[in-house]
Design a protein around this motif. Sequence first.
Motif, PDB file in Angstrom:
ATOM      1  N   UNK A  27      59.418 -44.289 -62.975  1.00 48.66           N
ATOM      2  CA  UNK A  27      59.787 -45.692 -62.766  1.00 48.66           C
ATOM      3  C   UNK A  27      59.795 -46.038 -61.285  1.00 48.66           C
ATOM      4  N   UNK A  28      59.571 -47.317 -61.001  1.00 52.41           N
ATOM      5  CA  UNK A  28      59.509 -47.787 -59.625  1.00 52.41           C
ATOM      6  C   UNK A  28      60.623 -48.791 -59.339  1.00 52.41           C
ATOM      7  N   UNK A  29      61.032 -48.842 -58.074  1.00 55.66           N
ATOM      8  CA  UNK A  29      62.014 -49.831 -57.623  1.00 55.66           C
ATOM      9  C   UNK A  29      61.276 -50.946 -56.900  1.00 55.66           C
ATOM     10  N   UNK A  30      61.542 -52.158 -57.327  1.00 54.58           N
ATOM     11  CA  UNK A  30      60.910 -53.345 -56.731  1.00 54.58           C
ATOM     12  C   UNK A  30      61.980 -54.206 -56.079  1.00 54.58           C
ATOM     13  N   UNK A  31      61.741 -54.568 -54.834  1.00 55.30           N
ATOM     14  CA  UNK A  31      62.650 -55.498 -54.168  1.00 55.30           C
ATOM     15  C   UNK A  31      62.060 -56.896 -54.255  1.00 55.30           C
ATOM     16  N   UNK A  32      62.845 -57.843 -54.737  1.00 58.18           N
ATOM     17  CA  UNK A  32      62.411 -59.235 -54.815  1.00 58.18           C
ATOM     18  C   UNK A  32      62.943 -59.961 -53.585  1.00 58.18           C
ATOM     19  N   UNK A  33      62.040 -60.403 -52.745  1.00 54.14           N
ATOM     20  CA  UNK A  33      62.432 -61.067 -51.503  1.00 54.14           C
ATOM     21  C   UNK A  33      62.394 -62.574 -51.716  1.00 54.14           C
ATOM     22  N   UNK A  34      63.557 -63.143 -51.893  1.00 55.53           N
ATOM     23  CA  UNK A  34      63.671 -64.584 -52.149  1.00 55.53           C
ATOM     24  C   UNK A  34      64.127 -65.338 -50.905  1.00 55.53           C
ATOM     25  N   UNK A  35      63.612 -64.911 -49.764  1.00 51.94           N
ATOM     26  CA  UNK A  35      63.900 -65.598 -48.503  1.00 51.94           C
ATOM     27  C   UNK A  35      62.822 -66.659 -48.288  1.00 51.94           C
ATOM     28  N   UNK A  36      62.937 -67.437 -47.219  1.00 54.58           N
ATOM     29  CA  UNK A  36      62.038 -68.579 -47.082  1.00 54.58           C
ATOM     30  C   UNK A  36      61.170 -68.584 -45.825  1.00 54.58           C
ATOM     31  N   UNK A  37      61.089 -67.465 -45.137  1.00 59.11           N
ATOM     32  CA  UNK A  37      60.176 -67.413 -43.993  1.00 59.11           C
ATOM     33  C   UNK A  37      59.502 -66.052 -43.935  1.00 59.11           C
ATOM     34  N   UNK A  38      58.289 -66.050 -43.413  1.00 61.23           N
ATOM     35  CA  UNK A  38      57.543 -64.801 -43.280  1.00 61.23           C
ATOM     36  C   UNK A  38      58.302 -63.834 -42.396  1.00 61.23           C
ATOM     37  N   UNK A  39      58.868 -64.349 -41.314  1.00 58.44           N
ATOM     38  CA  UNK A  39      59.596 -63.487 -40.372  1.00 58.44           C
ATOM     39  C   UNK A  39      60.782 -62.800 -41.047  1.00 58.44           C
ATOM     40  N   UNK A  40      61.557 -63.564 -41.806  1.00 60.27           N
ATOM     41  CA  UNK A  40      62.719 -62.988 -42.483  1.00 60.27           C
ATOM     42  C   UNK A  40      62.294 -61.982 -43.540  1.00 60.27           C
ATOM     43  N   UNK A  41      61.206 -62.294 -44.256  1.00 62.56           N
ATOM     44  CA  UNK A  41      60.709 -61.380 -45.282  1.00 62.56           C
ATOM     45  C   UNK A  41      60.250 -60.059 -44.670  1.00 62.56           C
ATOM     46  N   UNK A  42      59.532 -60.135 -43.561  1.00 65.14           N
ATOM     47  CA  UNK A  42      59.058 -58.924 -42.890  1.00 65.14           C
ATOM     48  C   UNK A  42      60.216 -58.113 -42.330  1.00 65.14           C
ATOM     49  N   UNK A  43      61.215 -58.807 -41.832  1.00 64.78           N
ATOM     50  CA  UNK A  43      62.390 -58.125 -41.286  1.00 64.78           C
ATOM     51  C   UNK A  43      63.122 -57.351 -42.381  1.00 64.78           C
ATOM     52  N   UNK A  44      63.305 -57.990 -43.526  1.00 68.67           N
ATOM     53  CA  UNK A  44      63.981 -57.317 -44.633  1.00 68.67           C
ATOM     54  C   UNK A  44      63.140 -56.156 -45.158  1.00 68.67           C
ATOM     55  N   UNK A  45      61.847 -56.401 -45.327  1.00 66.94           N
ATOM     56  CA  UNK A  45      60.969 -55.355 -45.854  1.00 66.94           C
ATOM     57  C   UNK A  45      60.970 -54.117 -44.962  1.00 66.94           C
TER      58      UNK A  45
END
Length: 208
Positions: free
Chosen positions: A2-20
Amino acid sequence: MAKLQVAIDLLSTEAALELAAKVAPYVDIIELGTPLIKQEGLKVVTAMKQAHPDKLVFADMKTADTGALEAEMAFKAGADLVTVMGTVDDATVKGAVEAAKKYGKQVVVDTIGVKDRVKRAREVTAFGVAFVELHAGLDEQALPGYSIQKLINEGKEAGVPFSIAGGVNADSIKAVLEAGAVVAVAGSAIYGASDPAKAAEALKAAFK
């Protein structure tokens, strides 16, 4: 496994990349949420794949029409997986699957709004989708009496490859995996945590 998937429900590319960047060591699939893609466009998919070429990038397109066209757009941008809504016409799902075959990618059917998730999961699996996402959206989760256990029970009953999204956290992850989910999707349990990396690491530990 099984795999773990993170759902990134943020609203900017910068914030998404930072979290990832924080959680990438502990997740297998990085999902870019529908609001994020609507806000930033498919450039966020390209940016994420370039930043994390070793991860599966999941574009949560929630396609409702023109299945082949929207899937191809996402695949060209760098997505490995795209979503089509389970409520749509069969032709839309089949079109997306054909595009996936062309690019060597995969389609996931999202069951938000589907009345009989078990029946629909079996139907679309026959079309060649990678797995079916048994999904309770944020609005449904906010309703009184909501329980992720319903999704878990449906996954067991369906007997097809499935993921679960809608309340996956430290308390429910074990039951989700024991039900046979091929993917566990965690959103706010990770991005809403004070330490997202630590939260992702704790969830991933349950897979071992």
